[in-house]
Design a protein around this motif. Sequence first.
Motif, PDB file in Angstrom:
ATOM      1  N   ASN A   3      -2.822   0.409  19.822  1.00  0.00           N
ATOM      2  CA  ASN A   3      -2.090  -0.106  20.959  1.00  0.00           C
ATOM      3  C   ASN A   3      -3.026  -0.398  22.120  1.00  0.00           C
ATOM      4  O   ASN A   3      -3.824   0.443  22.505  1.00  0.00           O
ATOM      5  CB  ASN A   3      -1.032   0.912  21.437  1.00  0.00           C
ATOM      6  N   ILE A   4      -2.924  -1.577  22.669  1.00  0.00           N
ATOM      7  CA  ILE A   4      -3.705  -1.918  23.853  1.00  0.00           C
ATOM      8  C   ILE A   4      -2.903  -1.511  25.079  1.00  0.00           C
ATOM      9  O   ILE A   4      -1.705  -1.776  25.168  1.00  0.00           O
ATOM     10  CB  ILE A   4      -4.021  -3.422  23.890  1.00  0.00           C
ATOM     11  N   ILE A   5      -3.552  -0.858  26.024  1.00  0.00           N
ATOM     12  CA  ILE A   5      -2.856  -0.347  27.193  1.00  0.00           C
ATOM     13  C   ILE A   5      -3.048  -1.291  28.378  1.00  0.00           C
ATOM     14  O   ILE A   5      -4.172  -1.662  28.708  1.00  0.00           O
ATOM     15  CB  ILE A   5      -3.388   1.056  27.559  1.00  0.00           C
ATOM     16  N   TYR A   6      -1.946  -1.678  29.012  1.00  0.00           N
ATOM     17  CA  TYR A   6      -1.997  -2.558  30.176  1.00  0.00           C
ATOM     18  C   TYR A   6      -1.453  -1.804  31.390  1.00  0.00           C
ATOM     19  O   TYR A   6      -0.540  -0.998  31.266  1.00  0.00           O
ATOM     20  CB  TYR A   6      -1.150  -3.807  29.940  1.00  0.00           C
ATOM     21  N   ASN A   7      -2.020  -2.061  32.555  1.00  0.00           N
ATOM     22  CA  ASN A   7      -1.561  -1.332  33.726  1.00  0.00           C
ATOM     23  C   ASN A   7      -0.588  -2.137  34.584  1.00  0.00           C
ATOM     24  O   ASN A   7      -0.142  -1.685  35.620  1.00  0.00           O
ATOM     25  CB  ASN A   7      -2.749  -0.873  34.588  1.00  0.00           C
ATOM     26  N   GLU A  34       5.431  -8.188  20.565  1.00  0.00           N
ATOM     27  CA  GLU A  34       6.044  -7.088  19.821  1.00  0.00           C
ATOM     28  C   GLU A  34       4.995  -6.351  18.987  1.00  0.00           C
ATOM     29  O   GLU A  34       5.017  -5.123  18.882  1.00  0.00           O
ATOM     30  CB  GLU A  34       7.161  -7.621  18.919  1.00  0.00           C
ATOM     31  N   LYS A  35       4.062  -7.106  18.404  1.00  0.00           N
ATOM     32  CA  LYS A  35       2.996  -6.483  17.610  1.00  0.00           C
ATOM     33  C   LYS A  35       2.099  -5.611  18.484  1.00  0.00           C
ATOM     34  O   LYS A  35       1.573  -4.595  18.035  1.00  0.00           O
ATOM     35  CB  LYS A  35       2.171  -7.567  16.913  1.00  0.00           C
ATOM     36  N   TYR A  36       1.916  -6.020  19.735  1.00  0.00           N
ATOM     37  CA  TYR A  36       1.118  -5.239  20.671  1.00  0.00           C
ATOM     38  C   TYR A  36       1.940  -4.132  21.348  1.00  0.00           C
ATOM     39  O   TYR A  36       1.420  -3.399  22.190  1.00  0.00           O
ATOM     40  CB  TYR A  36       0.523  -6.155  21.746  1.00  0.00           C
ATOM     41  N   LYS A  37       3.231  -4.072  20.983  1.00  0.00           N
ATOM     42  CA  LYS A  37       4.161  -3.080  21.554  1.00  0.00           C
ATOM     43  C   LYS A  37       4.255  -3.198  23.073  1.00  0.00           C
ATOM     44  O   LYS A  37       4.312  -2.202  23.797  1.00  0.00           O
ATOM     45  CB  LYS A  37       3.754  -1.662  21.136  1.00  0.00           C
ATOM     46  N   ASN A  95       9.270  -3.278  36.840  1.00  0.00           N
ATOM     47  CA  ASN A  95       9.391  -2.179  35.879  1.00  0.00           C
ATOM     48  C   ASN A  95       8.431  -2.317  34.699  1.00  0.00           C
ATOM     49  O   ASN A  95       8.666  -1.749  33.634  1.00  0.00           O
ATOM     50  CB  ASN A  95      10.839  -2.095  35.385  1.00  0.00           C
ATOM     51  N   ASN A  96       7.360  -3.090  34.918  1.00  0.00           N
ATOM     52  CA  ASN A  96       6.294  -3.231  33.924  1.00  0.00           C
ATOM     53  C   ASN A  96       6.752  -3.890  32.629  1.00  0.00           C
ATOM     54  O   ASN A  96       6.260  -3.583  31.543  1.00  0.00           O
ATOM     55  CB  ASN A  96       5.657  -1.875  33.615  1.00  0.00           C
ATOM     56  N   ILE A  97       7.731  -4.776  32.753  1.00  0.00           N
ATOM     57  CA  ILE A  97       8.221  -5.552  31.611  1.00  0.00           C
ATOM     58  C   ILE A  97       7.669  -6.975  31.731  1.00  0.00           C
ATOM     59  O   ILE A  97       7.844  -7.618  32.770  1.00  0.00           O
ATOM     60  CB  ILE A  97       9.762  -5.580  31.578  1.00  0.00           C
ATOM     61  N   TRP A  98       7.025  -7.433  30.683  1.00  0.00           N
ATOM     62  CA  TRP A  98       6.475  -8.781  30.708  1.00  0.00           C
ATOM     63  C   TRP A  98       7.603  -9.808  30.614  1.00  0.00           C
ATOM     64  O   TRP A  98       8.638  -9.546  29.981  1.00  0.00           O
ATOM     65  CB  TRP A  98       5.510  -8.982  29.549  1.00  0.00           C
TER      66      TRP A  98
END
Length: 221
Positions: A3-7, A34-37, A95-98
């Motif tokens: 999982n790649i973490i984004y801030n 979705e693959k990157y969750k 809310n950190n939703i793309w």
Amino acid sequence: MKNIIYNKSKFIILEGLDGSGKTHACQLIKKILEKYKIPHIVIREPGGTPLAEKIRNLIKNFYTYEIINQKTILLLVYASRMQLIQNIIAPALKNNIWVISDRYELSSFAYQGGGFKIKKELIIFLKKIIVKSYLPDLTIYLDIIPKYALHRMIKRGKLDTIENNNINFFQRTRNTYLHLISKNKNSLTINANLKIDIVHQDIKNKLKKWLRTCKIYGTRG
């Protein structure tokens, strides 16, 4: 897959002429995220909220009601955009939703400004009032020549009010898109004249490369 973490959340826009394949591209990007969750939503313009969807229907089918001024359509588009920003886009990004959007403010400059020849000063004025700081992190422009776009529109079935314009209208719209995209450093251009599998592979490659630039803290298992 790690999982790649984004801030922070990102705002991705799909732009292009009707018939360029934006809707399918949005679904492709959705699958990649979705693959990157990565939590995300997919929206469209005009529309995206109950009121904005009603406005969309008016814009696309106004010929069934009365003759309407093109500036009225522009104002309706921005009324729809205001609802979408305030009720969907702003809360999601907070809310950190793309957010993945099928069209956004660039469409107003291309269609209303280029196609319908409305002075860009009016569109800039509305953008400053309504869009404000809610600007895309990435714009993916699907470039298609008008004759191919019109062929695809006709193949889909009955044309709506916007789609029913002539090829010169769509040429002006495309020229405006090309001009704006050439000045936009946060954009990717895709050749949408090719077969869909080739187009989608190009989107995948370029988007994944861009996603790597969004990587903040590395990976975790």
